[in-house]
Scaffold this motif. Structure first.
Motif, PDB file in Angstrom:
ATOM      1  N   ARG A 272       0.826  -1.216   0.000  1.00  8.81           N
ATOM      2  CA  ARG A 272       0.000   0.000   0.000  1.00  8.81           C
ATOM      3  C   ARG A 272       0.856   1.261   0.000  1.00  8.81           C
ATOM      4  N   ASN A 273       2.000   1.197   0.636  1.00  8.58           N
ATOM      5  CA  ASN A 273       2.839   2.389   0.798  1.00  8.58           C
ATOM      6  C   ASN A 273       4.068   2.375  -0.103  1.00  8.58           C
ATOM      7  N   LYS A 274       4.017   1.577  -1.147  1.00  8.17           N
ATOM      8  CA  LYS A 274       5.166   1.535  -2.042  1.00  8.17           C
ATOM      9  C   LYS A 274       5.308   2.872  -2.760  1.00  8.17           C
ATOM     10  N   THR A 275       6.522   3.200  -3.087  1.00  8.89           N
ATOM     11  CA  THR A 275       6.805   4.470  -3.743  1.00  8.89           C
ATOM     12  C   THR A 275       7.818   4.250  -4.861  1.00  8.89           C
TER      13      THR A 275
ATOM     14  N   GLY B  99      24.953  -2.238  -2.679  1.00  6.47           N
ATOM     15  CA  GLY B  99      23.953  -2.197  -1.610  1.00  6.47           C
ATOM     16  C   GLY B  99      22.692  -2.924  -2.024  1.00  6.47           C
ATOM     17  N   LEU B 100      22.249  -3.889  -1.199  1.00 10.64           N
ATOM     18  CA  LEU B 100      21.016  -4.618  -1.452  1.00 10.64           C
ATOM     19  C   LEU B 100      19.980  -4.210  -0.420  1.00 10.64           C
ATOM     20  N   PHE B 101      18.916  -3.577  -0.858  1.00  9.89           N
ATOM     21  CA  PHE B 101      17.818  -3.179   0.019  1.00  9.89           C
ATOM     22  C   PHE B 101      16.661  -4.152  -0.204  1.00  9.89           C
ATOM     23  N   TYR B 102      16.316  -4.877   0.844  1.00 16.49           N
ATOM     24  CA  TYR B 102      15.302  -5.926   0.716  1.00 16.49           C
ATOM     25  C   TYR B 102      13.916  -5.375   0.984  1.00 16.49           C
ATOM     26  N   LYS B 103      12.947  -5.897   0.219  1.00 17.30           N
ATOM     27  CA  LYS B 103      11.549  -5.542   0.439  1.00 17.30           C
ATOM     28  C   LYS B 103      10.717  -6.807   0.437  1.00 17.30           C
ATOM     29  N   GLU B 104       9.513  -6.694   0.980  1.00 20.16           N
ATOM     30  CA  GLU B 104       8.668  -7.875   1.141  1.00 20.16           C
ATOM     31  C   GLU B 104       8.168  -8.408  -0.187  1.00 20.16           C
ATOM     32  N   ALA B 105       7.598  -7.527  -1.020  1.00 18.08           N
ATOM     33  CA  ALA B 105       7.051  -7.991  -2.297  1.00 18.08           C
ATOM     34  C   ALA B 105       6.717  -6.795  -3.154  1.00 18.08           C
ATOM     35  N   GLY B 106       6.463  -7.073  -4.435  1.00 14.74           N
ATOM     36  CA  GLY B 106       6.004  -6.042  -5.349  1.00 14.74           C
ATOM     37  C   GLY B 106       7.118  -5.171  -5.868  1.00 14.74           C
TER      38      GLY B 106
ATOM     39  N   GLY C 166       8.647  -1.226  -6.887  1.00 15.90           N
ATOM     40  CA  GLY C 166       8.801   0.001  -6.126  1.00 15.90           C
ATOM     41  C   GLY C 166       9.985  -0.049  -5.182  1.00 15.90           C
ATOM     42  N   VAL C 167      10.072   0.986  -4.349  1.00 19.52           N
ATOM     43  CA  VAL C 167      11.203   1.167  -3.442  1.00 19.52           C
ATOM     44  C   VAL C 167      10.864   0.581  -2.074  1.00 19.52           C
TER      45      VAL C 167
END
Length: 737
Positions: A515-518, A577-584, A586-587
């Protein structure tokens, strides 16, 4: 590496056809090279893994059915007929020749059935894009395109939730069954020492506990696995041999093969005969292993080993015990041990040693199955994260989970001490077995319609026939809930709640991030060169307009970034640099939070998503999806896809594969690959904490507290990723739910 969304399904179908042909050619070559002899060798190996539980059932089945000596020989004939036909219908027909056909790329078990149904309904296991469902590893079955009419699972959220609960409850039942199997198996074997040495009766519990402690302490090694098949094979030979000897004492017992005696038993005894099904069920415990362990072997090898080896040996063993019960009903006190040719000779002690070793192997197989199920549940976000250790370089599935190992040991020791005798344990045993059998029947009936695309009437007939049998067994075992069956049900419900709460909390975090992806355009103003950045630092007010006018001409230069609004420059430092996100797409939220406090990013900036998908294994050609993020220099989006039986690895080899894939779409990154050993790799992982609103309902607060407790007492998400701890940065955030 990348494909457009419009033609992804078309390319996938073409690739699937090629892979199907390749698989057929490979299977043909294997059969041509090894043929029946190769399958026989594999079938022999299955004996030591799959049949430990069902193979040790003769130790306690008749003692459970007849706690008191039978007064009518017809009762022996009736119960024996029920045992023989239960073996023929449930393990032999239902599992070996029907359910084994519902493999998921060679894998079996309830998670495999869930995987099949998810894939064929067009549903990802986690949030994300459905184009993950078009990868080449779905070669054995077709999948639903987004243009096809959705099935009833896809259309109904309620059906999806019920399906998930069924699968998780089935898993919880198998895990709770794993607590009783080692206890009842080892106890029943050790009790054999009391026949020639009655003075050692009080020593059976301490001896059983000592065996358990040694067994669980030996879980760190897999070196003894090579002996499993020969030992269990000798055990089955001894069962068959003793059975034949007992049958020779009373050959008329062979009449019990006639199913007439089963029906006659029910007609003669009426409603009271229903209770005996709980004891008969003990003869088929372990049937789920026939399906769950499919991934270690193949369908043909299991069919050969059960048909030619396990089924005949078990049938002869029960027929022999029945024969002795007719001749001497008093042997029901300890049927197996009292029906051996001699109670204090060399044959007795050979069988005693084999029985003890076979029960240890049966316990070992159940422990390993528990480790595998827990790992699969963790991969599907359905279980708290635990440390996984690999104990074999050759066997991929040989894993060890320390926390689970010692929890199992503690609970099993308590069970052995509390129940004292195997006859007491048989009262609690069977509820979980019957329940998971019924769940498997329900899931397979759905698979018949959704996956095999057969007429609904086929699924209805299958469910009515086998569902009736499973329900009869379950109903009989439920009568034992007050006497001890409550134990396994309580453990199963507790495990189910833990898995559902973990899944619920993880899904909340996932949805919040979606919901808050940017986008980077919402964080950075524009790209500008290093030279202009230096000029802007010396004279910000005079150079801003000029920088904006020359952006397009600077895209090929060493690009730097500046924050939107403030215009503050963001430094690009050497490294990855690896920035992990849950899914989807976006940033990641972790990046947004990080950049506000530290306006510095590595030269190679990678936003990475680890996505579990509904297949057992993912080929390396499908492992990574790499895309360049807009016009930003050296900024990439990476999705790493893993099957539910795979370990997630993010170590040095993975980084090399990622950079290699990046170089294929961006030649400017080739210099990074050449100097990869000297690059500093930083892993940035978000650590979200769920916080309830002040007006949240009480149940939501309770669930959040439970979830937070589980998170605090579980391993970090990266604990099993082979990441150097010194290279990890955690970014903490609070999420208000």
């Amino acid at each position: 590496m990348t494909e457009t969304k419009d033609n992804s399904h078309l390319k996938s179908n073409e690739k699937n056809k090629e892979l199907d042909m390749d698989l057929e050619n490979r299977h043909y070559e294997i059969q041509k090279t090894f043929g029946f002899v190769g399958n026989l060798i594999l079938a022999f190996k299955t004996i030591g893994v799959i049949y430990g539980d069902i193979g040790t059932s003769p130790l306690y089945v008749f003692t459970s059915i007849f706690p008191d000596p039978p007064t009518d020989p017809r009762d022996v004939y009736g119960t024996l007929s029920l045992i023989i036909w239960s073996l023929a219908i449930v393990p032999f027909l239902k599992y070996v020749f029907i359910i084994l056909r519902a493999d998921d790329n060679g894998e079996g078990g309830t998670f495999a059935l869930y995987s099949l149904l998810s894939r064929h309904s067009g549903l990802p296991i986690r949030g994300g894009n459905n184009d993950d469902l078009t990868i080449a590893n779905f070669d054995s079955m077709s999948i639903h395109s987004s243009k096809e009419k959705p099935n009833f699972i896809k259309r109904s959220k309620l059906v999806q939730r019920v399906l998930l609960v069924l699968v998780l409850f089935g898993t919880a039942l198998v895990l709770s069954d794993g607590l009783l199997t080692p206890a009842i198996s080892v106890l029943s074997a050790v009790e054999g020492i009391t026949i020639p040495a009655p003075s050692l009766t009080n020593a059976t519990v301490p001896i059983s506990c000592l065996i358990m402690v040694c067994l669980f302490l030996a879980q760190r090694t897999s070196r003894l696995a090579i002996l499993f098949a020969p030992i269990v094979g000798l055990w089955f030979i001894s069962l068959a041999s003793v059975g034949i000897w007992n049958i020779s004492q009373y050959p008329s017992i062979l009449k019990a093969i006639n199913p007439y005696y089963s029906f006659e038993y029910f007609i003669r005894n009426g409603s009271s005969s229903f209770q005996v099904l709980g004891g008969v069920l003990l003869a088929i415990t372990g049937v789920e292993a026939l399906f769950a362990d499919l991934g270690h072997f193949n369908r043909i090898s299991i069919q050969i080993s059960f048909t030619l080896f396990a089924f005949p040996a078990l049938s002869l063993a029960y027929l022999g015990q029945g024969a002795r019960l007719v001749l001497d009903p008093a042997v029901s006190e300890n049927t197996f041990w009292l029906t051996l040719p001699a109670t204090n000779g060399p044959i007795y002690w050979i069988v005693f040693i084999l029985a003890t070793l076979a029960t240890i192997i049966a316990s070992q197989a159940m422990i390993c199955a528990t480790f595998s199920l827990v790992r699969q549940a963790m991969q599907l976000d359905c279980f708290p994260l635990l440390k996984i250790k690999h104990i074999s370089k050759k066997i991929e599935g040989a894993i060890y989970i320390p926390e689970i190992n010692y929890i199992l040991l503690g609970i099993i020791l308590i069970i052995v001490i509390a129940f004292e005798h195997s006859s007491n344990l048989t009262i609690a045993y069977g509820v979980a077995v019957a329940s998971v059998m019924l769940i498997s029947t329900m899931l397979y009936a759905i698979v018949i319609c959704v996956v095999f695309d057969l007429p609904v009437i086929v699924a209805v007939v299958f469910f009515l026939v086998f569902g009736f049998i499973d329900a009869a067994f379950l109903g009989s075992t439920l009568l034992k809930v007050k006497s001890g069956g409550w134990f396994t049900l309580s453990i199963s419900v507790l495990l189910l709640l833990i898995m559902l709460i973990w899944r619920w909390g993880t899904t909340l975090k996932l949805k919040y991030e979606l919901r808050n992806k940017t986008k980077l355009d919402d964080i950075f103003a524009n790209n500008f060169s290093e030279q202009e950045a230096q000029e802007s630092n010396s004279d910000d007010s005079g150079q801003t307009d000029e920088i904006l006018q020359t952006i397009e001409g600077q895209k090929s230069k060493n690009i730097r970034l500046r924050l939107l609004g403030t215009g503050f420059p963001v430094n690009r430092l050497p490294g990855i640099g690896l920035f992990y996100k849950e899914a989807g797409m976006g940033v990641p939220l972790s990046f947004c939070h990080f950049i506000r406090h530290f306006p510095t990013v590595p030269e190679i900036l990678i936003f990475i998503t680890i996505r579990p998908i509904p297949v057992p294994l993912v080929g390396e050609e499908d492992r990574l999806v790499v895309k360049k993020v807009g016009n930003y220099e050296k900024v990439y989006q990476v999705t790493g896809r893993y099957g539910y039986t795979e370990d997630i690895s993010q170590g040095e080899e993975f980084i090399r594969k990622v950079i290699t894939a990046i170089c294929e779409i961006d030649p400017k990154a080739e210099t990074i690959l050449e100097n990869l050993k000297n690059e500093v790799v930083t892993y940035v992982i978000g650590h979200q904490k769920l916080v309830a609103h002040s007006n949240s309902p009480w149940w939501e607060r309770a669930f959040l507290e439970t979830y937070s407790f589980l998170v605090e007492n579980s391993r970090q998400i990266y604990a099993n990723w082979e990441i150097p701890v010194d290279n990890i940065i955690e970014v903490g955030m609070k999420i208000s739910i």
